[in-house]
Write an enzyme that holds these catalytic residues in place. Structure first.
Site, short mmCIF file in Angstrom:
data_model
loop_
_atom_site.label_atom_id
_atom_site.label_comp_id
_atom_site.label_asym_id
_atom_site.label_seq_id
_atom_site.Cartn_x
_atom_site.Cartn_y
_atom_site.Cartn_z
N ASN A 10 8.38 -9.25 6.09
CA ASN A 10 9.78 -9.13 6.51
C ASN A 10 10.31 -7.70 6.45
O ASN A 10 11.46 -7.45 6.83
CB ASN A 10 10.66 -10.03 5.66
CG ASN A 10 10.61 -9.66 4.18
OD1 ASN A 10 9.57 -9.79 3.56
ND2 ASN A 10 11.71 -9.20 3.62
N GLY A 14 4.49 -4.48 6.52
CA GLY A 14 4.24 -5.87 6.87
C GLY A 14 4.94 -6.27 8.16
O GLY A 14 4.33 -6.92 9.03
N TYR A 160 0.19 0.54 -11.38
CA TYR A 160 0.07 0.42 -9.93
C TYR A 160 -1.36 0.72 -9.49
O TYR A 160 -1.93 0.01 -8.65
CB TYR A 160 1.05 1.37 -9.25
CG TYR A 160 1.08 1.25 -7.75
CD1 TYR A 160 1.67 0.16 -7.12
CD2 TYR A 160 0.50 2.22 -6.94
CE1 TYR A 160 1.69 0.05 -5.74
CE2 TYR A 160 0.51 2.12 -5.56
CZ TYR A 160 1.11 1.03 -4.97
OH TYR A 160 1.13 0.92 -3.60
#
Length: 280
Positions: A10, A14, A160
């Site tokens: 969204n 992506g 990360y």
């Protein structure tokens, strides 16, 4: 028509990936956490190509039950799946834990592992399916000995990096396990993309991100390698040119790239798979 499922579809890379595949005639399944933003993305994609279907799934990649429910919903409504793009990324602004696992590692690896595992039958049924895992050059900051360890002193960049290293190891193991099942797997470095990543960082890291932002890639540019891997002929993808291409390979700028890290071994990949299975 082929069908692709994209996590985090969204926004950012992506959404740019979904737009590109919509133009190429793919039916799409969007797995998103935010319902309103997901519905907005569905409307955008249907305007791009009214001939495709666009389904919205709601799931939180840090919630194993939520991910399992989403996978079951896909299996109820689809008989095959051609492309799975594990795109969604989570950048921590502080160290938190879910089931005694650092939260960004859970979102970036474990949530996607659970989703992928439960969709394997649909991928096999496709006959020629592709799994694309969004990693990053930040894998170099990762250390496999920290995987699944509860360490409150862990830095957010190390956390990360651990997730991005796990993405590459997961890809390697998928390629090893499913070479004879019609499934190929690839990991991707999309480049440094101005997609909102790092907007929650603080202190000196936040300043560096702000200075670098004008020089970052657009989400559309960042999506190019994922789109390439989803659509290029397998014969093309298997040409390694001496790099780590083909199934299990690491790609950037739509080309196979060499990866160097002491933890990128078949044993580490198998160990990660076995430990991740405890969450399935």
């Amino acid at each position: 028509m082929k069908t692709a499922l994209i996590t985090g579809a969204n926004v950012g890379i992506g959404l740019a990936t979904a737009k590109a595949l919509a133009r190429k005639g793919f039916n799409l399944i969007l797995l998103c956490r935010n319902k309103a933003k997901g519905e907005e993305a569905v409307n955008v994609l249907q305007r791009i190509n009214s001939a495709i279907t666009v389904d919205l799934l709601l799931a939180d990649l840090t919630d194993a039950d939520s991910v399992r429910r989403a996978a079951e919903q896909v299996k109820r409504t689809h008989q095959t799946l051609d492309v799975l793009i594990n795109n969604a990324g989570y950048s921590p602004d502080r160290i938190e834990f879910v089931d005694n696992v650092e939260k960004s590692f859970y979102a970036n690896h474990i949530g996607h592992f659970i989703l992928t595992y439960h969709l394997l039958d649909l991928l096999k049924a496709s006959g020629e399916a592709r799994i694309i895992n969004l990693s990053s050059a930040a894998y170099g900051l990762g250390n496999a000995s920290r995987f699944f360890q509860r360490d409150p002193k862990l830095s957010i960049l190390s956390a990360y990096g651990d997730g991005k290293l796990a993405n590459i190891l997961f890809t390697k193991e998928l390629a090893n396990r499913y070479a004879d099942s019609g499934i190929t797997a690839y990991s991707v470095h999309p480049g440094v993309v101005n997609s909102g990543f790092g907007s929650n960082f603080t202190g000196g890291i936040s300043l560096l991100m702000s200075l670098a932002r004008p020089f970052m890639r657009t989400p559309e540019r960042g999506a190019e390698t994922s789109v390439y891997l989803a659509t290029a002929p397998l014969a093309v993808l298997s040409k390694t040119d001496g790099k780590s291409g083909g199934s299990g390979g690491f790609f950037a700028d739509a080309k196979p790239k060499s990866v160097k890290h002491n933890d990128l071994t078949n044993k580490r990949a198998a160990d990660l798979w076995n430990k991740s299975m405890e969450f399935v």
